[in-house]
Design a protein around this motif. Structure first.
Motif, PDB file in Angstrom:
ATOM      1  N   SER A  53       0.812  -1.219   0.000  1.00  0.00           N
ATOM      2  CA  SER A  53       0.000   0.000   0.000  1.00  0.00           C
ATOM      3  C   SER A  53       0.846   1.270   0.000  1.00  0.00           C
ATOM      4  O   SER A  53       0.390   2.317  -0.450  1.00  0.00           O
ATOM      5  CB  SER A  53      -0.988   0.006   1.163  1.00  0.00           C
ATOM      6  N   LEU A  54       2.082   1.195   0.473  1.00  0.00           N
ATOM      7  CA  LEU A  54       2.957   2.370   0.428  1.00  0.00           C
ATOM      8  C   LEU A  54       3.331   2.742  -1.001  1.00  0.00           C
ATOM      9  O   LEU A  54       3.747   3.864  -1.261  1.00  0.00           O
ATOM     10  CB  LEU A  54       4.222   2.122   1.259  1.00  0.00           C
ATOM     11  N   ARG A  59      -5.533   4.324  -6.857  1.00  0.00           N
ATOM     12  CA  ARG A  59      -6.755   4.564  -6.077  1.00  0.00           C
ATOM     13  C   ARG A  59      -7.931   4.868  -7.004  1.00  0.00           C
ATOM     14  O   ARG A  59      -9.047   4.423  -6.768  1.00  0.00           O
ATOM     15  CB  ARG A  59      -6.525   5.694  -5.075  1.00  0.00           C
ATOM     16  N   HIS A  69      -6.361  -4.790   1.217  1.00  0.00           N
ATOM     17  CA  HIS A  69      -5.510  -3.614   1.077  1.00  0.00           C
ATOM     18  C   HIS A  69      -4.425  -3.660   2.138  1.00  0.00           C
ATOM     19  O   HIS A  69      -4.647  -4.151   3.239  1.00  0.00           O
ATOM     20  CB  HIS A  69      -6.397  -2.372   1.301  1.00  0.00           C
ATOM     21  N   ASP A  94      -0.989   0.296   5.728  1.00  0.00           N
ATOM     22  CA  ASP A  94      -0.334   1.600   5.896  1.00  0.00           C
ATOM     23  C   ASP A  94      -1.093   2.757   5.259  1.00  0.00           C
ATOM     24  O   ASP A  94      -1.080   3.867   5.781  1.00  0.00           O
ATOM     25  CB  ASP A  94       1.098   1.561   5.366  1.00  0.00           C
ATOM     26  N   THR A  95      -1.744   2.522   4.112  1.00  0.00           N
ATOM     27  CA  THR A  95      -2.464   3.616   3.449  1.00  0.00           C
ATOM     28  C   THR A  95      -3.933   3.277   3.208  1.00  0.00           C
ATOM     29  O   THR A  95      -4.573   3.879   2.352  1.00  0.00           O
ATOM     30  CB  THR A  95      -1.784   4.002   2.112  1.00  0.00           C
ATOM     31  N   THR A  97      -6.466   4.009   4.953  1.00  0.00           N
ATOM     32  CA  THR A  97      -7.338   5.161   5.193  1.00  0.00           C
ATOM     33  C   THR A  97      -7.298   6.156   4.030  1.00  0.00           C
ATOM     34  O   THR A  97      -8.276   6.854   3.782  1.00  0.00           O
ATOM     35  CB  THR A  97      -6.988   5.863   6.519  1.00  0.00           C
ATOM     36  N   ASP A  98      -6.182   6.204   3.295  1.00  0.00           N
ATOM     37  CA  ASP A  98      -6.109   7.067   2.112  1.00  0.00           C
ATOM     38  C   ASP A  98      -7.068   6.568   1.030  1.00  0.00           C
ATOM     39  O   ASP A  98      -7.740   7.363   0.360  1.00  0.00           O
ATOM     40  CB  ASP A  98      -4.690   7.105   1.552  1.00  0.00           C
ATOM     41  N   THR A  99      -7.125   5.258   0.846  1.00  0.00           N
ATOM     42  CA  THR A  99      -8.041   4.696  -0.137  1.00  0.00           C
ATOM     43  C   THR A  99      -9.480   4.857   0.332  1.00  0.00           C
ATOM     44  O   THR A  99     -10.366   5.152  -0.480  1.00  0.00           O
ATOM     45  CB  THR A  99      -7.694   3.223  -0.422  1.00  0.00           C
ATOM     46  N   ARG A 144      -7.886   5.711  12.126  1.00  0.00           N
ATOM     47  CA  ARG A 144      -6.481   5.879  11.772  1.00  0.00           C
ATOM     48  C   ARG A 144      -5.722   4.657  12.260  1.00  0.00           C
ATOM     49  O   ARG A 144      -6.172   3.941  13.151  1.00  0.00           O
ATOM     50  CB  ARG A 144      -5.898   7.155  12.379  1.00  0.00           C
TER      51      ARG A 144
END
Length: 164
Positions: free
Chosen positions: A53-54, A61, A80, A83-84, A86-88, A153
């Motif tokens: 995910s980094l 996305r 997923h 690490d990311t 929450t961004d997705t 988070r």
């Protein structure tokens, strides 16, 4: 009711290569895990990405959002990296009309599904249950909890997800 399962890589699908002394994303094991669990709900697996995910980009996305938006299924689970994740989730929330009315659950693992002591099967089961029972929206299923995708988070100090 049927379920779309989109795999993007992450720890859940990692392999360990002794010769390389590093993890790499392998073929997805998600369908095998669901079949071993005897999931009776009809599901369809789309292997979209094989990335940590980094390493996910905005274009990745956008592809995740487009895949969910174009799917006939009203319920989706997205595997997923943590690490990311929450961004997705934020990208899916920002998509608005494209995913409106759908129940979308992101899920990952802190240890690869191929490991005997992995949290992956439990987390995936939580995600499948959440996708069937949660209201439309974006959710994250981790650590035995279903979180609102806009209010969560990853707390790296305890390697767990927490509500914010």
């Amino acid at each position: 009711m049927s379920l779309l399962v989109v795999t993007t890589g992450g720890t859940i699908d990692k392999l360990y290569f002794d010769a390389l002394s590093e993890y790499q994303i392998g073929d997805s094991v998600v369908e095998r895990v669901l079949r071993q669990a005897r999931v009776a709900l009809p599901f369809r697996v789309v292997e979209l990405l094989r990335k940590d995910s980094l390493d996910l980009t905005d274009a990745d996305r956008a592809a995740i959002v487009a895949t969910v938006a174009a799917a006939p299924e009203a319920r989706a689970v997205i595997t997923h990296g943590t690490d990311t994740m929450t961004d997705t989730a934020a990208a899916l929330l920002a998509a608005g009309a494209g995913v409106a009315g759908k129940t979308i659950v992101l899920v990952g693992a802190l240890a690869p599904a191929r490991f005997a002591d992995s949290d992956a099967p439990f987390n995936l089961g939580m995600a499948v249950a959440a996708a069937q029972t949660a209201a439309p929206g974006v959710w994250i299923a981790m650590n035995g909890t279903v979180f609102d995708g806009a209010r969560v988070r990853k707390d790296r100090s305890v390697n767990s997800f927490v509500a914010k």
